[in-house]
Design a protein around this motif. Structure first.
Motif, mmCIF file in Angstrom:
data_model
loop_
_atom_site.group_PDB
_atom_site.id
_atom_site.type_symbol
_atom_site.label_atom_id
_atom_site.label_comp_id
_atom_site.label_asym_id
_atom_site.label_seq_id
_atom_site.Cartn_x
_atom_site.Cartn_y
_atom_site.Cartn_z
ATOM 1 N N UNK A 170 26.869 12.195 60.130
ATOM 2 C CA UNK A 170 27.684 11.438 60.966
ATOM 3 C C UNK A 170 27.215 12.062 61.960
ATOM 4 N N UNK A 171 26.293 12.304 62.313
ATOM 5 C CA UNK A 171 25.407 11.777 63.912
ATOM 6 C C UNK A 171 26.000 11.234 65.432
ATOM 7 N N UNK B 201 34.372 21.831 64.964
ATOM 8 C CA UNK B 201 34.738 20.922 63.529
ATOM 9 C C UNK B 201 33.649 19.195 63.854
ATOM 10 N N UNK B 202 33.952 18.628 63.480
ATOM 11 C CA UNK B 202 33.642 17.110 63.080
ATOM 12 C C UNK B 202 34.304 16.303 64.048
ATOM 13 N N UNK B 203 32.886 15.259 64.643
ATOM 14 C CA UNK B 203 33.556 14.767 65.412
ATOM 15 C C UNK B 203 32.818 12.788 64.844
ATOM 16 N N UNK B 204 33.670 12.621 65.375
ATOM 17 C CA UNK B 204 33.717 11.062 64.436
ATOM 18 C C UNK B 204 34.162 10.099 65.873
ATOM 19 N N UNK B 205 33.018 9.793 66.322
ATOM 20 C CA UNK B 205 32.766 8.772 67.336
ATOM 21 C C UNK B 205 32.433 7.095 66.796
ATOM 22 N N UNK C 230 30.998 19.124 74.058
ATOM 23 C CA UNK C 230 31.024 20.124 72.782
ATOM 24 C C UNK C 230 30.103 19.226 71.788
ATOM 25 N N UNK C 231 31.003 17.802 72.459
ATOM 26 C CA UNK C 231 30.276 16.557 71.377
ATOM 27 C C UNK C 231 28.764 15.815 71.385
ATOM 28 N N UNK C 232 28.388 15.917 72.298
ATOM 29 C CA UNK C 232 26.966 15.432 72.830
ATOM 30 C C UNK C 232 25.842 16.480 72.696
ATOM 31 N N UNK C 233 26.410 17.530 71.926
ATOM 32 C CA UNK C 233 25.007 17.840 71.934
ATOM 33 C C UNK C 233 24.231 17.867 70.200
ATOM 34 N N UNK C 234 24.622 16.903 69.838
ATOM 35 C CA UNK C 234 24.124 16.994 67.938
ATOM 36 C C UNK C 234 23.876 15.566 67.571
#
Length: 356
Positions: A73-74, A255-259, A352-356
Motif C-alpha cells: 500500500x506504500x 484508513x488506507x488511501x490509494x494514490x 495524513x497520507x504523506x506520513x507513510x
C-alpha cells in the motif's frame, strides 16, 4: 562501503538511473538476495516541504529511495517512476543509497541561514529498512542534527532502530525529538502478505516497549487500516490493547488511501490474494485516492472509541506545528510524545497520507 568485489548491475535499472546525478555504482550482495543498491553522491540532504502541503514540519531527510519493506500500500511507490523505474517490483528491489548524506547534512546545518526548523524522517521511505544495517547512515545523521540543535522526528517500521536508542537518548538532551513506530495490524500472516519485508508485529511491539523502558516516548502510527481486513471491532480492539500494553504514548490511525502507483499495485494484490474483495474496494474508492467520506467518518468513530477504551487520551507533542518551529533551543529540551496535529490525522485529510 565494503562490497568492492560485487559486480555492477548491467543495463536495465542502472541505465534508467543515469538520469539521477551522482550515481557511483550499483551493487548486489548475497545478504540481500534480489535487491540492487544504487550508491549515489548526493548534493543535498534537506528537502523543503511546501507550505501548502498541510504537513506540520517544513523539512525532511530521506537517506534511501525505494524500500525493501515492500508494503503493498506504500504511497511513495510513484516516486520511483521519477527515476524511470516502476512503482512495483523496482520500488521494492532497486534502492538508491545516498552514501554521503551525513557529510552533506552537516554542511547544510552549519549555514547561517539555517533556522533550526523541525526535520522529519521516515515520511517517504523507511530510514531503518534492512539496508541501514549495512550502510549505517542514521547514526551520523542523528549526531549532525543533535549537534546543531535541530529538532527532529523519526517514523519507522524497522526494529533496527533499537541499535540507536543510546544515541537517541543522548540527542534528546540537546534538542527536541519525536519517535514513532508504524504498526497497524497484529496478524503475522496478514502482515507477511501486505508488508513482506518488515519486522513482525510482535517485534515492533517489543521495540515500543524498549523505547519506553529507555525513557523515550513512543507514538504509534496505526495506518493504514485496511477495509474488510483490519477494520473490524475485534481487530481494532486487539491492536489498541496491544499498543497500550507495550506502553505507546499515543496512537494515530486512519484508513488506507490509494494514490496512483500504490493504487494499481495494491488492487493487483487484492485481486490475487483476496479476489472476493475486489468489487468492494472498487465501490469504496470509486477509482480515486480516498475511501468514501461515510466510511472514513465511520472508521474515525470506531478508532476514537477504542482509543478511549485503552487510555489513549494524551495530547503531548510528537510533531510540532510550523508556527512553533524554527527557533533554536537555548538549552536541552524535552523529548516529544504525540500531538494534536498528528492525532487529527485519524480523520483522513491530505496531511495524513504523506506520513507513510
Amino acid at each position: 562501503m565494503r562490497w568492492e568485489a560485487q559486480e555492477p548491475k548491467a543495463a536495465g535499472a542502472q541505465d534508467a538511473l543515469l538520469a539521477l546525478q551522482g550515481v557511483v555504482r550499483s551493487v548486489k550482495t548475497p545478504e540481500f538476495a534480489g535487491i540492487t543498491f544504487h550508491e549515489v553522491i548526493s548534493k543535498s540532504a534537506l528537502n523543503k516541504v511546501g507550505k501548502t502541503s498541510g504537513m506540520p514540519f517544513g523539512w525532511t531527510i530521506n537517506p534511501y529511495r525505494g524500500c525493501s519493506h515492500a508494503c503493498v500500500y506504500c504511497f511513495a511507490r510513484k516516486t520511483h517512476t521519477y527515476l524511470d523505474l516502476d512503482s512495483g517490483l523496482d520500488f521494492d528491489s532497486q534502492l538508491v543509497v545516498k552514501t554521503n548524506i551525513a557529510e552533506v547534512l552537516r554542511r547544510e546545518l552549519a549555514r547561517p541561514s539555517w533556522q533550526h526548523e523541525h526535520v522529519a524522517m521516515g515520511t517517504n521511505t523507511d530510514p531503518y529498512q534492512r539496508a541501514e544495517g549495512r550502510y549505517r547512515l542514521m547514526p551520523d545523521i542523528i549526531k549532525a542534527l543533535a549537534d546543531s540543535g535541530t529538532p527532529f522526528s523519526i517514523l519507522t517500521k524497522g526494529t533496527l532502530l533499537a541499535r540507536d536508542i543510546p544515541l537517541l537518548k543522548s540527542a534528546g538532551q540537546d534538542t527536541e525529538i519525536g519517535m514513532g513506530i508504524s504498526l497497524a495490524l497484529l496478524d503475522p500472516e496478514l502482515a507477511h502478505r501486505v508488508e513482506p519485508g518488515t519486522p513482525a508485529p510482535k517485534a515492533r511491539l517489543e521495540l515500543i516497549s524498549r523505547l519506553r523502558e529507555a525513557g523515550l516516548p513512543c507514538s504509534v502510527m496505526a495506518m493504514p487500516i485496511l477495509p474488510w481486513l483490519t477494520d473490524g471491532d475485534e481487530s481494532l480492539d486487539a491492536l489498541f490493547g496491544a499498543l497500550a500494553a507495550a506502553g505507546a504514548t499515543g496512537v494515530t490511525a486512519g484508513a488506507l488511501h490509494l494514490r496512483p502507483g500504490a493504487r494499481e499495485w495494491f488492487l493487483a494484490f487484492i485481486a490475487r490474494d483476496y479476489p472476493h474483495l475486489s468489487g468492494n474496494y472498487a465501490r469504496l474508492y470509486g477509482g480515486g485516492t480516498y475511501a468514501s467520506k461515510e466510511y472514513r467518518q465511520w472508521l474515525a468513530g470506531r478508532v476514537q472509541f477504542f482509543k478511549k477504551k485503552h487510555g489513549f487520551t494524551s495530547r503531548a507533542q510528537f510533531l510540532p506545528s510550523r508556527s512553533n518551529a524554527g527557533a533554536r533551543p537555548e538549552k536541552p529540551t524535552r523529548i516529544m510524545g504525540t500531538s494534536p496535529a498528528a492525532d487529527g490525522l485519524a480523520h483522513a485529510g491530505t496531511a495524513a497520507q504523506t506520513l507513510f
